[in-house]
Motif scaffolding. Structure first.
Motif, PDB file in Angstrom:
ATOM      1  N   ILE A 246     -12.143   0.915 -13.717  1.00 52.62           N
ATOM      2  CA  ILE A 246     -11.512   0.748 -12.402  1.00 52.62           C
ATOM      3  C   ILE A 246      -9.989   0.660 -12.514  1.00 52.62           C
ATOM      4  CG2 ILE A 246     -13.556  -0.403 -11.460  1.00 52.62           C
ATOM      5  CD1 ILE A 246     -11.848  -3.045 -11.649  1.00 52.62           C
ATOM      6  N   GLU A 247      -9.461   0.782 -13.735  1.00 55.07           N
ATOM      7  CA  GLU A 247      -8.020   0.698 -13.976  1.00 55.07           C
ATOM      8  C   GLU A 247      -7.426  -0.566 -13.337  1.00 55.07           C
ATOM      9  OE1 GLU A 247      -5.878   4.584 -13.876  1.00 55.07           O
ATOM     10  OE2 GLU A 247      -7.758   5.307 -12.974  1.00 55.07           O
ATOM     11  N   PRO A 248      -7.849  -1.740 -13.803  1.00 58.01           N
ATOM     12  CA  PRO A 248      -7.436  -2.985 -13.148  1.00 58.01           C
ATOM     13  C   PRO A 248      -5.926  -3.181 -13.075  1.00 58.01           C
ATOM     14  CG  PRO A 248      -8.461  -3.423 -15.281  1.00 58.01           C
ATOM     15  CD  PRO A 248      -8.724  -1.998 -14.957  1.00 58.01           C
ATOM     16  N   ALA A 249      -5.185  -2.740 -14.097  1.00 57.60           N
ATOM     17  CA  ALA A 249      -3.734  -2.932 -14.061  1.00 57.60           C
ATOM     18  C   ALA A 249      -3.106  -2.175 -12.891  1.00 57.60           C
ATOM     19  CB  ALA A 249      -3.105  -2.481 -15.382  1.00 57.60           C
ATOM     20  N   SER A 250      -3.635  -0.989 -12.590  1.00 58.80           N
ATOM     21  CA  SER A 250      -3.132  -0.223 -11.444  1.00 58.80           C
ATOM     22  C   SER A 250      -3.432  -0.933 -10.122  1.00 58.80           C
ATOM     23  CB  SER A 250      -3.752   1.177 -11.413  1.00 58.80           C
ATOM     24  OG  SER A 250      -2.960   2.109 -12.111  1.00 58.80           O
ATOM     25  N   GLN A 251      -4.550  -1.660 -10.067  1.00 57.48           N
ATOM     26  CA  GLN A 251      -4.882  -2.396  -8.841  1.00 57.48           C
ATOM     27  C   GLN A 251      -3.961  -3.607  -8.689  1.00 57.48           C
ATOM     28  OE1 GLN A 251      -6.891  -0.386  -7.387  1.00 57.48           O
ATOM     29  NE2 GLN A 251      -7.357   0.641  -9.317  1.00 57.48           N
ATOM     30  N   ILE A 252      -3.747  -4.339  -9.779  1.00 54.63           N
ATOM     31  CA  ILE A 252      -2.957  -5.570  -9.737  1.00 54.63           C
ATOM     32  C   ILE A 252      -1.488  -5.273  -9.467  1.00 54.63           C
ATOM     33  CG2 ILE A 252      -2.186  -7.526 -11.162  1.00 54.63           C
ATOM     34  CD1 ILE A 252      -4.980  -7.373 -12.530  1.00 54.63           C
ATOM     35  N   THR A 253      -1.011  -4.109  -9.932  1.00 55.37           N
ATOM     36  CA  THR A 253       0.385  -3.738  -9.678  1.00 55.37           C
ATOM     37  C   THR A 253       0.699  -3.771  -8.193  1.00 55.37           C
ATOM     38  OG1 THR A 253       0.376  -2.299 -11.618  1.00 55.37           O
ATOM     39  CG2 THR A 253       2.137  -1.960 -10.046  1.00 55.37           C
ATOM     40  N   GLN A 254      -0.224  -3.304  -7.369  1.00 56.67           N
ATOM     41  CA  GLN A 254       0.013  -3.271  -5.925  1.00 56.67           C
ATOM     42  C   GLN A 254       0.177  -4.674  -5.358  1.00 56.67           C
ATOM     43  OE1 GLN A 254       0.661  -0.747  -4.001  1.00 56.67           O
ATOM     44  NE2 GLN A 254       0.740  -1.924  -2.100  1.00 56.67           N
ATOM     45  N   TRP A 255      -0.565  -5.635  -5.865  1.00 63.23           N
ATOM     46  CA  TRP A 255      -0.418  -7.007  -5.375  1.00 63.23           C
ATOM     47  C   TRP A 255       0.986  -7.524  -5.678  1.00 63.23           C
ATOM     48  CZ3 TRP A 255      -5.414  -9.196  -8.128  1.00 63.23           C
ATOM     49  CH2 TRP A 255      -6.539  -8.520  -7.637  1.00 63.23           C
ATOM     50  N   LEU A 256       1.446  -7.295  -6.908  1.00 63.76           N
ATOM     51  CA  LEU A 256       2.780  -7.754  -7.306  1.00 63.76           C
ATOM     52  C   LEU A 256       3.856  -7.101  -6.450  1.00 63.76           C
ATOM     53  CD1 LEU A 256       2.085  -7.497 -11.112  1.00 63.76           C
ATOM     54  CD2 LEU A 256       2.679  -9.634  -9.954  1.00 63.76           C
ATOM     55  N   PHE A 257       3.687  -5.813  -6.214  1.00 65.21           N
ATOM     56  CA  PHE A 257       4.626  -5.049  -5.398  1.00 65.21           C
ATOM     57  C   PHE A 257       4.630  -5.589  -3.961  1.00 65.21           C
ATOM     58  CE2 PHE A 257       4.118  -0.524  -3.341  1.00 65.21           C
ATOM     59  CZ  PHE A 257       5.123  -0.782  -2.424  1.00 65.21           C
ATOM     60  N   ALA A 258       3.460  -5.848  -3.410  1.00 61.26           N
ATOM     61  CA  ALA A 258       3.350  -6.256  -2.012  1.00 61.26           C
ATOM     62  C   ALA A 258       3.908  -7.651  -1.748  1.00 61.26           C
ATOM     63  CB  ALA A 258       1.894  -6.185  -1.563  1.00 61.26           C
ATOM     64  N   PHE A 259       3.913  -8.519  -2.757  1.00 57.55           N
ATOM     65  CA  PHE A 259       4.438  -9.865  -2.543  1.00 57.55           C
ATOM     66  C   PHE A 259       5.958  -9.889  -2.419  1.00 57.55           C
ATOM     67  CE2 PHE A 259       0.347 -11.777  -4.089  1.00 57.55           C
ATOM     68  CZ  PHE A 259       0.140 -12.584  -2.979  1.00 57.55           C
ATOM     69  N   ASP A 260       6.634  -8.794  -2.781  1.00 57.97           N
ATOM     70  CA  ASP A 260       8.083  -8.724  -2.582  1.00 57.97           C
ATOM     71  C   ASP A 260       8.423  -8.669  -1.090  1.00 57.97           C
ATOM     72  OD1 ASP A 260      10.812  -8.284  -2.653  1.00 57.97           O
ATOM     73  OD2 ASP A 260      10.707  -6.362  -3.675  1.00 57.97           O
ATOM     74  N   PRO A 261       7.919  -7.684  -0.323  1.00 57.11           N
ATOM     75  CA  PRO A 261       8.182  -7.706   1.121  1.00 57.11           C
ATOM     76  C   PRO A 261       7.618  -8.938   1.815  1.00 57.11           C
ATOM     77  CG  PRO A 261       6.631  -5.952   0.554  1.00 57.11           C
ATOM     78  CD  PRO A 261       7.212  -6.453  -0.723  1.00 57.11           C
ATOM     79  N   ALA A 262       6.547  -9.519   1.272  1.00 59.32           N
ATOM     80  CA  ALA A 262       6.030 -10.762   1.856  1.00 59.32           C
ATOM     81  C   ALA A 262       7.069 -11.869   1.757  1.00 59.32           C
ATOM     82  CB  ALA A 262       4.745 -11.173   1.146  1.00 59.32           C
ATOM     83  N   GLY A 263       7.769 -11.926   0.625  1.00 62.70           N
ATOM     84  CA  GLY A 263       8.834 -12.918   0.477  1.00 62.70           C
ATOM     85  C   GLY A 263       9.992 -12.652   1.417  1.00 62.70           C
ATOM     86  N   MET A 264      10.362 -11.380   1.577  1.00 65.84           N
ATOM     87  CA  MET A 264      11.418 -11.022   2.519  1.00 65.84           C
ATOM     88  C   MET A 264      11.064 -11.503   3.927  1.00 65.84           C
ATOM     89  SD  MET A 264      11.888  -7.144   1.056  1.00 65.84           S
ATOM     90  CE  MET A 264      12.275  -6.517   2.677  1.00 65.84           C
ATOM     91  N   ALA A 265       9.832 -11.240   4.339  1.00 67.06           N
ATOM     92  CA  ALA A 265       9.406 -11.625   5.685  1.00 67.06           C
ATOM     93  C   ALA A 265       9.354 -13.143   5.843  1.00 67.06           C
ATOM     94  CB  ALA A 265       8.040 -11.016   5.995  1.00 67.06           C
ATOM     95  N   THR A 266       8.961 -13.849   4.797  1.00 68.94           N
ATOM     96  CA  THR A 266       8.927 -15.314   4.852  1.00 68.94           C
ATOM     97  C   THR A 266      10.331 -15.879   5.029  1.00 68.94           C
ATOM     98  OG1 THR A 266       6.969 -15.341   3.426  1.00 68.94           O
ATOM     99  CG2 THR A 266       8.211 -17.402   3.616  1.00 68.94           C
ATOM    100  N   PHE A 267      11.287 -15.342   4.283  1.00 68.20           N
ATOM    101  CA  PHE A 267      12.670 -15.824   4.385  1.00 68.20           C
ATOM    102  C   PHE A 267      13.253 -15.489   5.755  1.00 68.20           C
ATOM    103  CE2 PHE A 267      17.141 -15.947   2.454  1.00 68.20           C
ATOM    104  CZ  PHE A 267      17.134 -17.338   2.364  1.00 68.20           C
ATOM    105  N   ARG A 268      12.924 -14.322   6.290  1.00 69.56           N
ATOM    106  CA  ARG A 268      13.379 -13.978   7.636  1.00 69.56           C
ATOM    107  C   ARG A 268      12.754 -14.901   8.680  1.00 69.56           C
ATOM    108  NH1 ARG A 268      12.499  -7.599   6.491  1.00 69.56           N
ATOM    109  NH2 ARG A 268      14.604  -7.071   5.764  1.00 69.56           N
ATOM    110  N   THR A 269      11.497 -15.302   8.459  1.00 72.11           N
ATOM    111  CA  THR A 269      10.862 -16.246   9.386  1.00 72.11           C
ATOM    112  C   THR A 269      11.608 -17.571   9.394  1.00 72.11           C
ATOM    113  OG1 THR A 269       8.722 -15.225   8.910  1.00 72.11           O
ATOM    114  CG2 THR A 269       8.684 -17.328  10.060  1.00 72.11           C
TER     115      THR A 269
END
Length: 434
Positions: A246-269
């Motif tokens: 299932i190429e787990p590293a490729s799946q987990i990379t997306q989570w790490l990537f997605a938490f960056d904009p999540a942090g941006m949105a949290t700080f803007r909130t």
């Protein structure tokens, strides 16, 4: 059923390219370019993009507009009903794995579910949903999330001169939380890993305009695989099967990537709440109650995503010839949903440029209104519950420790800017004693 689409003139196509697609590409879709974000805020480029699409909508009665672009044609949606029509019919006949998305994400996560074909997607999607607890508003790792937030934001807060938070301060704690939550405690101080991820994401911004650096990508995936092999039970990586098929590293990379904009949105909130003390007081009371699910704070976070979407464009691709209205839309045609246009639509929202948490009373995804911060339909983001949950806990940390005031940038709460550069935000905190 959608109306027939309209074929854009050369002048209209050039306007969309120069005022909508070009500035969005310049800001960076996979990772924000600081210069692009700064320019967008300084020159109100998002507001100009919205105005461009508004003129197209008025000119063509809300019909979707087909652009004959050099690479391939793209249908630009201008009616929320069309947004719902497309998103509810993914991945067939409107695929989530578009040509552009594959070109970008192949730089860093070639086996990821987002760019997989339908059979592979059917295999991978449930694994993401299980790990991220897609159906649960409070993640099973809630206690772990709370402890990480208290520890990491608390550690940074203890060393802030003047109790003033900038993006560097916030992001230092945020990415420690992300690394520990996703990969385990051993990754806490591995800032070199985050730098590597950002470097690869920077290359992904160029999609098919830049050759893939396979050695760099393999180093990134190898390091993720090493962390997963030794992941703590309280990490998200431990919830993803260690099956190379299932190429787990490729799946987990997306989570790490997605938490960056999540942090941006949290700080803007936090910036929004500093600008609206009466709203902040309600969220503060909710945090004080100590419940895991914090619906009001969640609506504040969603309102930040409405005002400043971290996913500026949702892409789909026709997998076959389809009938659009009474006209044939050719197989392979790209479909563009420019989210700021729908999120800031004064024709549909009286408070388009003001904070109004009541917009989200009826749900987190409202495609019939064009409000899709986490997409919608079968392509709904698997982290659509986890991200607001984690953000709500982080916001509660700040609110429970005192009053917030916005040091910069200056904003009019009655007319919030079309772009908010998260790197320009500075928030002062007046501490209170328990």
């Amino acid at each position: 059923m959608p109306q027939d689409f309209f074929k854009a003139s050369l002048a209209e196509t050039l306007q969309v390219l120069s005022r909508v697609i070009g500035p969005t590409f310049a800001k960076g879709v996979i990772i924000r370019r600081p210069s692009g974000e700064h320019s967008a805020a300084r020159f109100s480029l998002d507001s100009r993009a919205i105005a461009t699409l508004q003129r197209l909508r008025y000119a063509h009665g809300g019909r979707a507009v087909l652009l004959n672009l050099p690479v391939r044609p793209h249908l630009v949606l201008l009616d929320p009903a069309d947004v719902d029509h497309v998103l509810q019919r993914s991945p067939d006949p409107f695929a989530t794995a578009t040509r552009e998305k594959r070109a970008a994400l192949n730089h860093l996560e070639p086996g990821n579910v987002l760019i997989s074909d339908a059979p592979r997607r059917a295999q991978l999607r449930p694994l993401h949903e299980a790990a991220l607890a897609t159906a649960e508003r409070v993640h099973p790792l809630a206690a772990r999330c709370t402890a990480l937030i208290e520890a990491e934001f608390g550690a940074v807060a203890g060393h802030l001169p003047g109790n003033e938070w900038g993006w560097e301060d916030f992001s230092t704690a945020w990415f420690r939380i992300v690394r520990r939550l996703v990969l385990g405690d051993a990754a806490r101080d591995d800032e070199a890993f985050t730098a590597l991820l950002d470097r690869v994401r920077g290359r992904a911004n160029w999609a098919y305009f830049l050759r893939q650096n396979r050695a760099l990508r393999e180093e990134l995936l190898r390091r993720i695989g090493t962390y997963q092999a030794n992941a703590d039970p309280g990490s998200l990586a431990a919830r993803m099967p260690r099956d190379e098929a299932i190429e787990p590293a490729s799946q987990i990379t997306q989570w790490l990537f997605a938490f960056d904009p999540a942090g941006m949105a949290t700080f803007r909130t936090l910036a929004l709440l500093a600008l609206h003390p009466h709203i902040a007081s309600q969220a503060r009371a909710e945090a004080a109650a100590g419940h895991g699910d914090r619906p009001f704070t969640r609506r504040c976070f969603l309102e930040s995503l409405r005002l400043w979407p971290t996913t500026p464009a949702i892409l789909r691709e026709a997998t076959t010839d389809v009938t659009w209205g009474g006209t044939r839309l050719a197989k392979g045609t790209g479909i563009l949903i420019f989210t700021p246009f729908f999120h800031r639509d004064p024709a549909r929202f009286a408070d388009a440029d003001r904070m109004n948490t009541d917009i989200w009373l009826s749900g987190d995804s409202l495609p019939l209104q064009g409000l899709v911060p986490f997409s919608a339909g079968p392509g709904l983001c698997p982290a659509h519950n986890l991200v607001p949950f984690l953000a709500s806990l982080a916001i509660g940390f700040f609110l429970s420790r005192g009053q917030l005031s916005l040091v910069g940038p200056r904003m009019d709460p009655e007319r919030l800017p079309g772009t908010l550069d998260h790197r320009a935000i500075r928030i002062a905190q007046t501490h209170t004693t328990a």
